[in-house]
Design an enzyme around this catalytic site. Structure first.
Site, PDB file in Angstrom:
ATOM      1  N   GLY A   8       0.855  -1.190   0.000  1.00 32.52           N
ATOM      2  CA  GLY A   8       0.000   0.000   0.000  1.00 32.52           C
ATOM      3  C   GLY A   8       0.885   1.232   0.000  1.00 32.52           C
ATOM      4  O   GLY A   8       0.538   2.282   0.546  1.00 32.52           O
ATOM      5  N   ALA A   9       2.048   1.077  -0.658  1.00 31.20           N
ATOM      6  CA  ALA A   9       3.143   2.058  -0.540  1.00 31.20           C
ATOM      7  C   ALA A   9       2.784   3.465  -1.008  1.00 31.20           C
ATOM      8  O   ALA A   9       3.386   4.437  -0.548  1.00 31.20           O
ATOM      9  CB  ALA A   9       4.361   1.546  -1.310  1.00 31.20           C
ATOM     10  N   ALA A  10       1.823   3.574  -1.917  1.00 30.84           N
ATOM     11  CA  ALA A  10       1.459   4.908  -2.414  1.00 30.84           C
ATOM     12  C   ALA A  10       0.268   5.498  -1.659  1.00 30.84           C
ATOM     13  O   ALA A  10      -0.161   6.611  -1.939  1.00 30.84           O
ATOM     14  CB  ALA A  10       1.137   4.841  -3.906  1.00 30.84           C
ATOM     15  N   HIS A 154     -13.758  10.460  11.159  1.00 34.50           N
ATOM     16  CA  HIS A 154     -12.635  10.259  10.228  1.00 34.50           C
ATOM     17  C   HIS A 154     -12.847  11.068   8.950  1.00 34.50           C
ATOM     18  O   HIS A 154     -13.941  11.557   8.681  1.00 34.50           O
ATOM     19  CB  HIS A 154     -12.473   8.778   9.867  1.00 34.50           C
ATOM     20  CG  HIS A 154     -11.814   7.966  10.951  1.00 34.50           C
ATOM     21  ND1 HIS A 154     -12.523   7.421  11.990  1.00 34.50           N
ATOM     22  CD2 HIS A 154     -10.516   7.620  11.153  1.00 34.50           C
ATOM     23  CE1 HIS A 154     -11.692   6.772  12.792  1.00 34.50           C
ATOM     24  NE2 HIS A 154     -10.464   6.878  12.309  1.00 34.50           N
ATOM     25  N   LYS A 158     -12.261   7.600   4.016  1.00 32.40           N
ATOM     26  CA  LYS A 158     -12.239   6.312   4.716  1.00 32.40           C
ATOM     27  C   LYS A 158     -13.322   5.384   4.170  1.00 32.40           C
ATOM     28  O   LYS A 158     -14.461   5.804   3.987  1.00 32.40           O
ATOM     29  CB  LYS A 158     -12.412   6.520   6.228  1.00 32.40           C
ATOM     30  CG  LYS A 158     -12.250   5.230   7.023  1.00 32.40           C
ATOM     31  CD  LYS A 158     -12.012   5.491   8.500  1.00 32.40           C
ATOM     32  CE  LYS A 158     -11.949   4.217   9.318  1.00 32.40           C
ATOM     33  NZ  LYS A 158     -10.862   3.314   8.923  1.00 32.40           N
TER      34      LYS A 158
HETATM   35  N1  LIG Z   1      -3.887   0.374  12.279  1.00 36.76           N
HETATM   36  C1  LIG Z   1      -3.728   1.702  12.216  1.00 36.76           C
HETATM   37  O1  LIG Z   1      -3.073   2.329  13.079  1.00 36.76           O
HETATM   38  C2  LIG Z   1      -4.309   2.435  11.059  1.00 36.76           C
HETATM   39  C3  LIG Z   1      -5.038   1.751  10.126  1.00 36.76           C
HETATM   40  N2  LIG Z   1      -5.470   2.366   8.988  1.00 36.76           N
HETATM   41  C4  LIG Z   1      -6.105   1.507   8.006  1.00 36.76           C
HETATM   42  O2  LIG Z   1      -5.167   1.245   6.957  1.00 36.76           O
HETATM   43  C5  LIG Z   1      -5.864   1.024   5.733  1.00 36.76           C
HETATM   44  C6  LIG Z   1      -5.293   1.938   4.648  1.00 36.76           C
HETATM   45  O3  LIG Z   1      -5.571   3.266   4.972  1.00 36.76           O
HETATM   46  P1  LIG Z   1      -5.069   4.468   4.028  1.00 36.76           P
HETATM   47  O4  LIG Z   1      -3.587   4.422   3.871  1.00 36.76           O
HETATM   48  O5  LIG Z   1      -5.701   5.694   4.565  1.00 36.76           O
HETATM   49  O6  LIG Z   1      -5.767   4.067   2.645  1.00 36.76           O
HETATM   50  P2  LIG Z   1      -5.304   4.425   1.156  1.00 36.76           P
HETATM   51  O7  LIG Z   1      -6.461   4.108   0.294  1.00 36.76           O
HETATM   52  O8  LIG Z   1      -4.712   5.798   1.114  1.00 36.76           O
HETATM   53  O9  LIG Z   1      -4.103   3.385   0.886  1.00 36.76           O
HETATM   54  C7  LIG Z   1      -4.276   2.030   0.600  1.00 36.76           C
HETATM   55  C8  LIG Z   1      -3.320   1.681  -0.520  1.00 36.76           C
HETATM   56  O10 LIG Z   1      -3.348   0.268  -0.737  1.00 36.76           O
HETATM   57  C9  LIG Z   1      -3.200   0.069  -2.128  1.00 36.76           C
HETATM   58  N3  LIG Z   1      -3.622  -1.275  -2.536  1.00 36.76           N
HETATM   59  C10 LIG Z   1      -4.883  -1.715  -2.799  1.00 36.76           C
HETATM   60  N4  LIG Z   1      -4.849  -2.994  -3.224  1.00 36.76           N
HETATM   61  C11 LIG Z   1      -3.559  -3.378  -3.203  1.00 36.76           C
HETATM   62  C12 LIG Z   1      -2.892  -4.582  -3.541  1.00 36.76           C
HETATM   63  N5  LIG Z   1      -3.560  -5.673  -4.003  1.00 36.76           N
HETATM   64  N6  LIG Z   1      -1.547  -4.641  -3.389  1.00 36.76           N
HETATM   65  C13 LIG Z   1      -0.868  -3.554  -2.957  1.00 36.76           C
HETATM   66  N7  LIG Z   1      -1.433  -2.382  -2.647  1.00 36.76           N
HETATM   67  C14 LIG Z   1      -2.773  -2.289  -2.762  1.00 36.76           C
HETATM   68  C15 LIG Z   1      -4.051   1.182  -2.745  1.00 36.76           C
HETATM   69  O11 LIG Z   1      -3.739   1.387  -4.112  1.00 36.76           O
HETATM   70  C16 LIG Z   1      -3.680   2.354  -1.857  1.00 36.76           C
HETATM   71  O12 LIG Z   1      -2.571   3.075  -2.359  1.00 36.76           O
HETATM   72  C17 LIG Z   1      -7.338   1.251   6.044  1.00 36.76           C
HETATM   73  O13 LIG Z   1      -7.956   0.008   6.308  1.00 36.76           O
HETATM   74  C18 LIG Z   1      -7.309   2.101   7.314  1.00 36.76           C
HETATM   75  O14 LIG Z   1      -8.458   1.997   8.077  1.00 36.76           O
HETATM   76  C19 LIG Z   1      -5.219   3.677   8.754  1.00 36.76           C
HETATM   77  C20 LIG Z   1      -4.527   4.426   9.672  1.00 36.76           C
HETATM   78  C21 LIG Z   1      -4.030   3.870  10.909  1.00 36.76           C
HETATM   79  O1  LIG Z   2      -8.696   4.951   8.045  1.00 37.32           O
HETATM   80  C1  LIG Z   2      -8.066   5.676   8.857  1.00 37.32           C
HETATM   81  O2  LIG Z   2      -7.600   6.772   8.520  1.00 37.32           O
HETATM   82  C2  LIG Z   2      -7.861   5.178  10.223  1.00 37.32           C
HETATM   83  N1  LIG Z   2      -8.256   3.967  10.485  1.00 37.32           N
HETATM   84  C3  LIG Z   2      -8.062   3.261  11.698  1.00 37.32           C
HETATM   85  C4  LIG Z   2      -9.360   2.687  12.206  1.00 37.32           C
HETATM   86  O3  LIG Z   2     -10.230   2.316  11.397  1.00 37.32           O
HETATM   87  O4  LIG Z   2      -9.520   2.554  13.419  1.00 37.32           O
HETATM   88  C5  LIG Z   2      -7.230   3.984  12.709  1.00 37.32           C
HETATM   89  C6  LIG Z   2      -7.207   5.475  12.628  1.00 37.32           C
HETATM   90  O5  LIG Z   2      -8.252   6.009  13.379  1.00 37.32           O
HETATM   91  C7  LIG Z   2      -7.166   6.016  11.217  1.00 37.32           C
END
Ligand SMILES: NC(=O)C1=CN([C@@H]2O[C@H](COP(=O)(O)OP(=O)(O)OC[C@H]3O[C@@H](n4cnc5c(N)ncnc54)[C@H](O)[C@@H]3O)[C@@H](O)[C@H]2O)C=CC1
Ligand SMILES: O=C(O)C1=N[C@H](C(=O)O)C[C@H](O)C1
Length: 266
Positions: A8-10, A154, A158
């Site tokens: 999900g590098a980008a 959020h 999201k």
């Molecule tokens: N655990 C934590 O602390 C946090 C969790 N999250 C979660 O992380 C996830 C991603 O969030 P964001 O970065 O905001 O989303 P985003 O949509 O900006 O990034 C996800 C990336 O994954 C890529 N992707 C999709 N399918 C793929 C595949 N088959 N192979 C490789 N890459 C692929 C997409 O093209 C996109 O660039 C969400 O589920 C979010 O809720 C977000 C922030 C904090």
């Molecule tokens: O999608 C996000 O941005 C975030 N997702 C996580 C969640 O679903 O709990 C964590 C954070 O709040 C940001």
């Protein structure tokens, strides 16, 4: 030095994780994006804004996993489960931050993690994980006399709701009160829906603009109210937390861990 690859590098998180891994002195050995993504072939460091890294964004999952010690994955549950499967085959560690897993998908993740050490956590920040700990104590202390409601806010991009963090907060409170979260969570009130039951845990979701992530758990009694809130101002504590988890998980016994394990909060 631990070799980290980012899936999900980008994405919003992926870019910040590449910066955090570099700042922590880790080797970024690979960067993955979905096949067909317009940035495949570009330097991952340049895309993340931290200068040339010498690692191009790839769509070759097998090659990227083969070249790393640990994969950090912030994508979607389906992609994360596929990544977990490939890591299990190649005996590599994995850190998963994706949210929105169904109970069945979580069970599958636990099954696959019998082969390798894996961290799966809906929130990698120290603050939220301390909140999980506090919530358990507060819920146990207050008992059944206080109504519990959770509100999360959020950004407008999201995809899942309620947030993984809000669900975990609900699970922690439900468990502390001896309730089954899946039975008592109430995601929807509309029309003449009747009085609130004593057991239910209400869950409200707000989406808008660029809110990084905010969670409040309300314990509402007669004449008084406790609110436990966490507000994220940037994504950097999530990305630093995921790198910390990656450094921690390599070499651990196979199994499914969470951020409380990483931070020693259990
Ligand atoms: N655990 C934590 O602390 C946090 C969790 N999250 C979660 O992380 C996830 C991603 O969030 P964001 O970065 O905001 O989303 P985003 O949509 O900006 O990034 C996800 C990336 O994954 C890529 N992707 C999709 N399918 C793929 C595949 N088959 N192979 C490789 N890459 C692929 C997409 O093209 C996109 O660039 C969400 O589920 C979010 O809720 C977000 C922030 C904090
Ligand atoms: O999608 C996000 O941005 C975030 N997702 C996580 C969640 O679903 O709990 C964590 C954070 O709040 C940001």
């Amino acid at each position: 030095m631990v070799k980290i690859a980012v899936c999900g590098a980008a994405g919003r998180m992926g870019q910040r994780i590449i910066v955090a891994a570099k700042e922590a002195g880790c080797t970024v050995s690979g960067a993955l994006e979905r096949p067909g993504h317009e940035l495949v072939g570009q330097d991952a460091g340049l895309i993340a804004g931290c200068g040339v890294l010498g690692v191009n964004i790839s769509d070759d999952l097998n090659a990227v996993v083969a070249g790393c010690d640990v994969l950090i994955d912030f994508t979607t549950p389906k992609v994360s489960l596929k990544n977990l499967e490939v890591c299990a085959l190649k005996k590599k560690s994995i850190v998963i931050g994706s949210t929105g897993f169904t109970p069945e998908e979580r069970a599958l993740a636990a099954e696959l993690a019998k082969e390798i050490p894996a961290v799966l956590a809906p929130n990698m920040s120290v603050g939220v994980n301390v909140c999980f700990k506090i919530l358990k104590d507060v819920a146990k202390t207050l008992g059944d006399d206080f109504d519990v409601e959770i509100v999360e806010l959020h950004h407008n991009k999201k995809k899942d709701a309620p947030s993984g963090t809000a669900v975990r907060m609900g699970e922690v409170v439900a468990e502390a009160l001896g309730r089954d979260y899946n039975q008592v969570a109430n995601y929807h009130r509309e029309g003449i829906c009747g009085e609130r039951t004593k057991e239910e845990i209400g869950m409200q979701t707000v989406r808008g603009g660029d809110i990084v992530g905010e969670h409040t758990v309300y314990f509402i009694g007669m004449g008084e109210r406790i609110e436990i809130s966490h507000r994220a101002m940037t994504r950097d504590m999530f990305s630093r937390g995921s790198v910390r988890a990656a450094q921690w998980v390599v070499g651990k016994a196979p199994g499914l861990y969470d951020m409380q394990d990483v931070l020693g909060l259990k």
